[in-house]
Design a protein around this motif. Structure first.
Motif, PDB file in Angstrom:
ATOM      1  N   CYS A  53      -9.196  -7.506  -1.003  1.00 30.77           N
ATOM      2  CA  CYS A  53      -8.588  -7.946  -2.263  1.00 30.77           C
ATOM      3  C   CYS A  53      -7.232  -7.256  -2.438  1.00 30.77           C
ATOM      4  O   CYS A  53      -7.107  -6.051  -2.258  1.00 30.77           O
ATOM      5  N   ASN A  55      -5.702  -6.686  -5.070  1.00 28.70           N
ATOM      6  CA  ASN A  55      -5.648  -5.890  -6.311  1.00 28.70           C
ATOM      7  C   ASN A  55      -6.464  -4.611  -6.202  1.00 28.70           C
ATOM      8  O   ASN A  55      -5.933  -3.518  -6.348  1.00 28.70           O
ATOM      9  N   CYS A  56      -7.776  -4.731  -5.913  1.00 31.56           N
ATOM     10  CA  CYS A  56      -8.652  -3.555  -5.918  1.00 31.56           C
ATOM     11  C   CYS A  56      -8.977  -3.065  -4.516  1.00 31.56           C
ATOM     12  O   CYS A  56      -9.501  -1.979  -4.349  1.00 31.56           O
ATOM     13  N   CYS A  69     -10.376 -10.889  -5.520  1.00 25.07           N
ATOM     14  CA  CYS A  69     -11.823 -11.098  -5.560  1.00 25.07           C
ATOM     15  C   CYS A  69     -12.243 -11.632  -6.934  1.00 25.07           C
ATOM     16  O   CYS A  69     -11.445 -11.667  -7.865  1.00 25.07           O
ATOM     17  N   CYS A  74     -12.291  -6.451 -11.598  1.00 24.49           N
ATOM     18  CA  CYS A  74     -10.981  -6.673 -10.982  1.00 24.49           C
ATOM     19  C   CYS A  74     -10.265  -7.770 -11.755  1.00 24.49           C
ATOM     20  O   CYS A  74     -10.339  -8.932 -11.415  1.00 24.49           O
TER      21      CYS A  74
HETATM   22 ZN   LIG Z   1     -10.359  -7.297  -6.549  1.00 18.90          ZN
END
Ligand SMILES: [Zn+2]
Length: 78
Positions: A53, A55-56, A69, A74
């Motif tokens: 992912c 972002n995370c 995800c 998230c």
């Molecule tokens: Zn994520």
């Protein structure tokens, strides 16, 4: 007569039990081998599709080309 045949019966019983026991172990081993093969196939197919992912950083299976995800934790970047 009885004192002579009883040990034979005991030995026969032990032999039958041993054969049955070995067969049981063999059958269980075969079942575990089949299960391991299935797990291996499952792992191989999922690891190919997993991406990180953006972002995370968690790994997930992407749907419709998303780079983020679907986790509730998230939310940044959505
Ligand atoms: Zn994520």
């Amino acid at each position: 007569m009885f004192g002579f045949s009883l040990p034979k019966l005991v030995v026969l019983g032990v032999i039958i039990f041993a054969i049955w026991y070995v067969y049981k172990i063999y059958e269980r081993k075969q079942r575990i081998l089949v299960k391991e093969d299935q797990d291996k196939v499952k792992k191989d197919t999922s690891s190919v599709d997993m991406i990180s992912c953006k972002n995370c950083g968690d790994y997930f299976v992407p749907s419709n080309g998303s780079i983020y995800c679907d986790k509730d934790t998230c939310v940044v970047g959505k």
